[in-house]
Each structure stands twice: as structure tokens, then as C-alpha cells.
Design a protein around this motif. Structure first.
Motif, mmCIF file in Angstrom:
data_model
loop_
_atom_site.group_PDB
_atom_site.id
_atom_site.type_symbol
_atom_site.label_atom_id
_atom_site.label_comp_id
_atom_site.label_asym_id
_atom_site.label_seq_id
_atom_site.Cartn_x
_atom_site.Cartn_y
_atom_site.Cartn_z
ATOM 1 N N LEU A 152 0.336 -8.074 7.692
ATOM 2 C CA LEU A 152 0.113 -7.079 6.639
ATOM 3 C C LEU A 152 -0.007 -5.675 7.215
ATOM 4 O O LEU A 152 0.538 -4.710 6.676
ATOM 5 N N LEU A 153 -0.730 -5.566 8.338
ATOM 6 C CA LEU A 153 -0.926 -4.249 8.938
ATOM 7 C C LEU A 153 0.384 -3.696 9.489
ATOM 8 O O LEU A 153 0.671 -2.504 9.355
ATOM 9 N N GLY A 154 1.186 -4.566 10.098
ATOM 10 C CA GLY A 154 2.469 -4.111 10.625
ATOM 11 C C GLY A 154 3.384 -3.591 9.520
ATOM 12 O O GLY A 154 4.038 -2.552 9.664
ATOM 13 N N LYS A 155 3.422 -4.310 8.396
ATOM 14 C CA LYS A 155 4.242 -3.867 7.265
ATOM 15 C C LYS A 155 3.752 -2.527 6.733
ATOM 16 O O LYS A 155 4.546 -1.616 6.444
ATOM 17 N N ALA A 156 2.424 -2.395 6.610
ATOM 18 C CA ALA A 156 1.859 -1.143 6.088
ATOM 19 C C ALA A 156 2.151 0.022 7.025
ATOM 20 O O ALA A 156 2.516 1.118 6.585
ATOM 21 N N GLU A 157 1.988 -0.203 8.320
ATOM 22 C CA GLU A 157 2.238 0.886 9.275
ATOM 23 C C GLU A 157 3.708 1.288 9.286
ATOM 24 O O GLU A 157 4.037 2.470 9.462
ATOM 25 N N THR A 158 4.599 0.307 9.075
ATOM 26 C CA THR A 158 6.022 0.629 9.014
ATOM 27 C C THR A 158 6.334 1.528 7.830
ATOM 28 O O THR A 158 7.077 2.512 7.947
ATOM 29 N N GLN A 159 5.731 1.197 6.658
ATOM 30 C CA GLN A 159 5.962 2.021 5.485
ATOM 31 C C GLN A 159 5.370 3.417 5.652
ATOM 32 O O GLN A 159 5.973 4.407 5.249
ATOM 33 N N LEU A 160 4.179 3.480 6.253
ATOM 34 C CA LEU A 160 3.573 4.792 6.466
ATOM 35 C C LEU A 160 4.395 5.623 7.443
ATOM 36 O O LEU A 160 4.479 6.845 7.313
ATOM 37 N N ALA A 161 5.005 4.942 8.426
ATOM 38 C CA ALA A 161 5.843 5.667 9.379
ATOM 39 C C ALA A 161 7.092 6.230 8.704
ATOM 40 O O ALA A 161 7.643 7.228 9.145
ATOM 41 N N ARG A 162 7.531 5.585 7.607
ATOM 42 C CA ARG A 162 8.699 6.078 6.876
ATOM 43 C C ARG A 162 8.343 7.230 5.944
ATOM 44 O O ARG A 162 9.231 7.974 5.520
ATOM 45 N N ALA A 178 -3.516 1.131 1.085
ATOM 46 C CA ALA A 178 -2.767 2.320 0.670
ATOM 47 C C ALA A 178 -1.315 1.995 0.373
ATOM 48 O O ALA A 178 -0.639 2.731 -0.343
ATOM 49 N N VAL A 179 -0.822 0.881 0.911
ATOM 50 C CA VAL A 179 0.593 0.531 0.787
ATOM 51 C C VAL A 179 0.801 -0.713 -0.062
ATOM 52 O O VAL A 179 1.741 -0.791 -0.841
ATOM 53 N N ASP A 180 -0.102 -1.672 0.067
ATOM 54 C CA ASP A 180 0.122 -3.010 -0.474
ATOM 55 C C ASP A 180 -0.943 -3.337 -1.516
ATOM 56 O O ASP A 180 -2.143 -3.217 -1.255
ATOM 57 N N ASP A 181 -0.520 -3.728 -2.710
ATOM 58 C CA ASP A 181 -1.460 -4.174 -3.741
ATOM 59 C C ASP A 181 -1.191 -5.622 -4.134
ATOM 60 O O ASP A 181 -1.524 -6.056 -5.235
ATOM 61 N N SER A 182 -0.595 -6.375 -3.223
ATOM 62 C CA SER A 182 -0.277 -7.773 -3.485
ATOM 63 C C SER A 182 -1.553 -8.612 -3.472
ATOM 64 O O SER A 182 -2.607 -8.175 -3.008
ATOM 65 N N PRO A 183 -1.480 -9.858 -3.981
ATOM 66 C CA PRO A 183 -2.658 -10.742 -3.928
ATOM 67 C C PRO A 183 -3.165 -10.963 -2.508
ATOM 68 O O PRO A 183 -4.377 -11.066 -2.292
ATOM 69 N N ALA A 184 -2.262 -11.028 -1.531
ATOM 70 C CA ALA A 184 -2.704 -11.215 -0.147
ATOM 71 C C ALA A 184 -3.543 -10.032 0.320
ATOM 72 O O ALA A 184 -4.574 -10.208 0.980
ATOM 73 N N ALA A 185 -3.124 -8.822 -0.024
ATOM 74 C CA ALA A 185 -3.892 -7.633 0.355
ATOM 75 C C ALA A 185 -5.240 -7.611 -0.352
ATOM 76 O O ALA A 185 -6.261 -7.215 0.229
ATOM 77 N N GLN A 186 -5.283 -8.046 -1.604
ATOM 78 C CA GLN A 186 -6.546 -8.084 -2.330
ATOM 79 C C GLN A 186 -7.500 -9.105 -1.727
ATOM 80 O O GLN A 186 -8.715 -8.871 -1.669
#
Length: 488
Positions: free
Chosen positions: A200-210, A122-130
Motif C-alpha cells: 500500500l505504501l509503495g503504491k501511494a508513494e508512486t502516485q505522490l511521486a507522479r 492521502a491517496v487510497d480510500d479502499s477498504p484495505a486502506a481503511q
């Protein structure tokens, strides 16, 4: 994952086996279809009503009494086994329970991990997330395989059968144990994969928290801007341009309300920040609008007064020019000939712009009013400089005509001071400094020579030359100080 066979979908864990063995197909038939020799599985014969009444009078419940009667008659509801077959049945049932527990744990872990994957995507569409999504899908295929083998092992063996043999029970135990081991191995793979998602999950949760606070701040900013406009209107100011800018943000608010699920987290965060910034600017301008209106009113009065004063001063330029013509050479005043006419024209243009600015202010076209007043100010500044130049020219020429030596001494002092600085710490001057200073000395001498002879010396040329010499000297001094200050 597919639910455990025989378990209702709403139950997260398969029910434990009951002690009563499952009926066979013959006993599951209706009473009319049972053979006469059904034995102990046949229903007990009905007792006469008189006997039932008598038992009731004796204080015994009818059902208990009937049960005792059936027991004494040699009937029963359970066949009891003993020996190796029962032992194998118990071990197989234990293996089935352990496999069911492993299946449930794997299913729960997969569901939890799917939520984490959805959070990342939901937050990240980078190659790592894919890559993470692809790896999770591959693990899902592996989970489906072991789950199917587990389900097949459960469906293949009915551990409640009366005629379950020891060999069949042992085979069931082996297959169920193997299924459990596979489920546990895949569960370990899933756990390792989940552990790798930390960054990756920590970054996504941080963005969702914002996200939620950012959207709420944008909404509050829009509300504050709307309230500020209402307050301005209460004071008789329309603020139509600000209202139009606020209305233009309405589609942005609609998209914010639709949420990140439709527009993405990054886009929603950027939109929320943009809306907050724009709404904040609208609010600030609305709150400052009464002050701006008062400022424009003050500028209108001030510039109108200044234009009137310049009209008076412009009329004084002609007498100054007349004296310059009478006492000094033509070169001293020719560039000032157009000042009176240009000053009058500038004042007229300024007064026209002032009337236009007044009209714009009454229509509450604040940007137009402010722009027109800036034009008026520029026109009056130019007029002021031109009018002042005529008077300053006469004063300067009077001073140099009376005592030209003061101008000469002032210029020579500047040259000598620069020469001393250039020789400080040196036995010979740097040619880069000495050459322009020598040229300045020669230029000053030539300027002094223009004053000798003639009835009306060109004092203005003399003054411009001495001023140019001092500027050259000042540049040399600045260069020397810069080089020495930089360590050269």
C-alpha cells in the motif's frame, strides 16, 4: 505519545542522572527559614573583610580559600553512602535509563509510521486502506497503555532521594524493567505492522511521486497555450473561441494550486491530466490557426471557381437530353428530365452559401466558415454527378446501340469464369453457388431478348440488367473464395 516526565518537550531523550542527589524539602527552603541545627547543609559563615583581603594578597582565590576553610571546619555538601543501598540505586537508575530509551524508540517509530499512514490515506480510500487506519488506531491505544505504565513507574520512584532504601530501589528497578519490556514488545508489534504496509505504501508513494510533475506539466501547457494565442493575435487573428476555452480552465488551475491536500491525490492527478490535455489542444489549434485561415481562403476561391464551371456545364445538359429524346426510347432518358433545373438550383444555393462563408471568414468564425464550405462542396458534388450522368448515359447508349454483342460477351465471360471457379475440385457444384449462377444465365438471356424487335429497343434496361447480372456473379465469386480461404 506523552513526553517523559521531568524531561523538557524539546529533548528527544531524557537527561542522564546527575551524581548530586536532589535536595530535600528542608534544604530547598530560604536561608532565613532553615533551623539552626541544619548541620552540613547550612551555608558557611561569612569571613571578615580583613581576612578576605589578606587571602587575596596571598594569591589564593577567595572562593577556594573559603571552601578550604569550610572543609577544615568539618562542613560538606554531599552525604556518601555505601553498601547494598547504593548498588540497588545504580541498578534502578540503569533500569530507568533503559526504559527511557525504549520509550523514545517506540515514540519515534510511532511518529514515522503515522507519516506512512497519512501517505496511504492521502491517496487510497479502499477498504484495505481503511483497515490499515483502524489497525493503527488500535495499536495507538496499546501504545498509550504501556506509555502510561512507564510514566507511572518513573513518577512513583525518586532515585535521587538521600534516604532511598535498598528495598525501594529494588522495587523501582523491577517496575521500570517491566515497563521497558512492555515498551519493547509493543515496539515489535509496531514494526511488524509497519512491514505489512509495503504494498500500500509503495503504491501511494508512486502516485505522490507522479503528482508534482503532473501539476507542473499542466501549468506549462497552460502557459504554452497562452503564448500561442498571443502569437496568433500578433498576426491579426482574434481566436475568440480559443481564448474562451482557455479562460474556462482558470478554475481548474486554481484547484491545482490549492493542492492535493484539499482535493485529494487522485482527483488532482486527473485534473492535471485533463488541464494538460485541454491546454495542449488549444495550443495546437492556435498554432494551426494561420494555416486554417489560409486553407479556408483557398477553399473559397476553389469552390467559387468550381461553381462557375458547373454553371457552364449545366447549360450543356439540355442538348444532351434533346439527342436522347430523339434517338432512344423514353425509358432511356425520363429519369434525367430534372437534371438541368436541379443543377441550376444547386449552383444558386452553392453561391449563396459561398457568400455566407465569406462573411464568416471575415468575422473569423472559423467553424461556421468551414461548415458552410462543406455544404457548398456537397451541393457542387451532387450537381457534378447529375450533369455527368446525362453525358455518360448518352455515351453508354451510343456504345450498346452500335455493338450490343460486346456487352453480351462481357457478361457471359463473367458467368463462365464464376462457373469454372465453382467446379474447381468438385464433381458437382455446390447448390449455393450453382443456383444464383443459373439464374444469372437466365436473366441475361431475357435481357438479350428485349433487344429483338421494335424500332427503339430499351437499351438502358438492357444495360442495367447486364450490370445487375455481373454484380450477382461477383458476389458468388467472393463467397466461394472466402469459404475456401477459410478452410471450408
Amino acid at each position: 505519545m506523552t513526553a517523559t516526565p521531568g524531561t523538557p518537550p524539546s529533548q528527544p531523550y531524557p537527561p542522564p542522572p546527575t551524581a548530586r542527589p536532589r535536595r530535600n524539602r528542608e534544604t530547598a527552603q530560604s536561608p532565613s527559614a532553615r533551623p539552626a541545627h541544619a548541620g552540613r547543609h547550612a551555608a558557611p559563615p561569612r569571613r571578615p573583610t580583613a581576612l578576605r583581603d589578606a587571602l587575596t594578597l596571598m594569591g589564593l582565590p577567595v572562593l577556594v580559600a573559603l571552601g578550604l576553610s569550610a572543609t577544615f571546619a568539618g562542613g560538606g555538601t554531599r552525604r556518601w553512602f555505601g553498601g547494598r543501598a547504593d548498588s540497588q540505586r545504580v541498578e534502578a537508575q540503569a533500569a530507568k535509563d533503559a526504559a527511557a530509551a525504549a520509550f523514545y524508540e517506540l515514540d519515534t517509530a510511532q511518529r514515522d509510521l503515522r507519516i506512512s499512514i497519512e501517505t496511504i490515506t492521502a491517496v487510497d480510500d479502499s477498504p484495505a486502506a481503511q483497515r490499515v487506519v483502524a489497525d493503527f488506531e488500535a495499536l495507538g491505544g496499546r501504545i498509550d497503555e504501556v506509555s502510561q505504565r512507564y510514566i507511572h513507574a518513573v513518577d512513583a520512584h525518586d532515585l535521587d532521594r538521600d534516604d532511598l532504601t535498598a528495598a525501594t530501589a529494588g522495587r523501582a528497578r523491577s517496575e521500570l524493567t517491566a515497563a521497558k519490556d512492555e515498551l519493547l514488545r509493543v515496539k515489535q508489534e509496531l514494526d511488524r505492522f509497519g512491514s505489512s504496509l509495503g504494498p500500500l505504501l509503495g503504491k501511494a508513494e508512486t502516485q505522490l511521486a507522479r503528482l508534482a510533475p503532473a501539476v507542473e506539466r499542466a501549468r506549462q501547457s497552460l502557459l504554452a497555450a497562452s503564448n500561442a494565442l498571443d502569437t496568433v493575435r500578433e498576426h491579426g487573428l482574434r481566436a475568440d473561441d480559443l481564448a474562451a476555452r482557455l479562460a474556462a480552465l482558470s478554475p481548474e488551475l486554481t484547484m491545482l494550486n490549492q493542492g492535493a491536500g484539499q482535493h485529494g491525490v487522485d482527483q488532482t492527478l486527473q485534473r492535471a491530466e485533463r488541464v494538460q490535455r485541454e491546454a495542449g489542444a488549444i495550443r495546437a489549434e492556435a498554432e494551426r490557426l494561420p494555416e486554417k485561415a489560409a486553407e479556408i481562403d483557398h477553399r473559397l476561391v476553389s469552390l467559387r471557381t468550381r461553381a462557375q464551371a458547373l454553371t457552364t456545364r449545366s447549360g450543356q445538359v439540355e442538348p444532351v437530353l434533346s439527342e436522347l429524346r430523339r434517338r432512344f426510347a423514353a425509358a432511356c432518358w425520363q429519369d434525367l428530365q430534372q437534371v438541368p433545373e436541379q443543377a441550376a438550383q444547386n449552383v444558386r444555393q452553392a453561391e449563396l452559401k459561398l457568400r455566407e462563408a465569406q462573411t464568416a471568414r471575415e468575422a473569423q468564425r472559423w467553424p461556421d466558415a468551414s461548415s458552410l464550405l462543406s455544404t457548398v462542396r456537397a451541393l457542387l458534388n451532387a450537381t457534378d454527378e447529375a450533369v455527368s450522368a446525362a453525358g455518360d448515359r448518352l455515351n453508354s447508349l451510343n456504345a450498346v446501340q452500335k455493338d450490343p454483342q460486346a456487352e453480351i460477351d462481357r457478361t457471359r465471360f463473367a458467368i463462365r469464369d464464376a462457373q469454372r471457379l465453382a467446379m474447381t475440385g468438385r464433381t458437382t457444384p455446390d447448390p449455393r453457388h450453382a443456383r444464383p449462377l443459373d439464374d444469372a444465365v437466365a436473366r441475361l438471356e431475357r435481357a438479350i431478348g428485349t433487344l429483338e424487335g421494335g424500332r427503339h429497343p430499351d437499351y438502358w434496361h438492357f444495360l442495367t440488367e447486364t450490370d445487375a447480372v455481373r454484380q450477382t456473379v461477383a458476389r458468388v465469386v467472393a463467397q466461394i473464395r472466402e469459404e475456401r480461404g477459410g478452410g471450408h
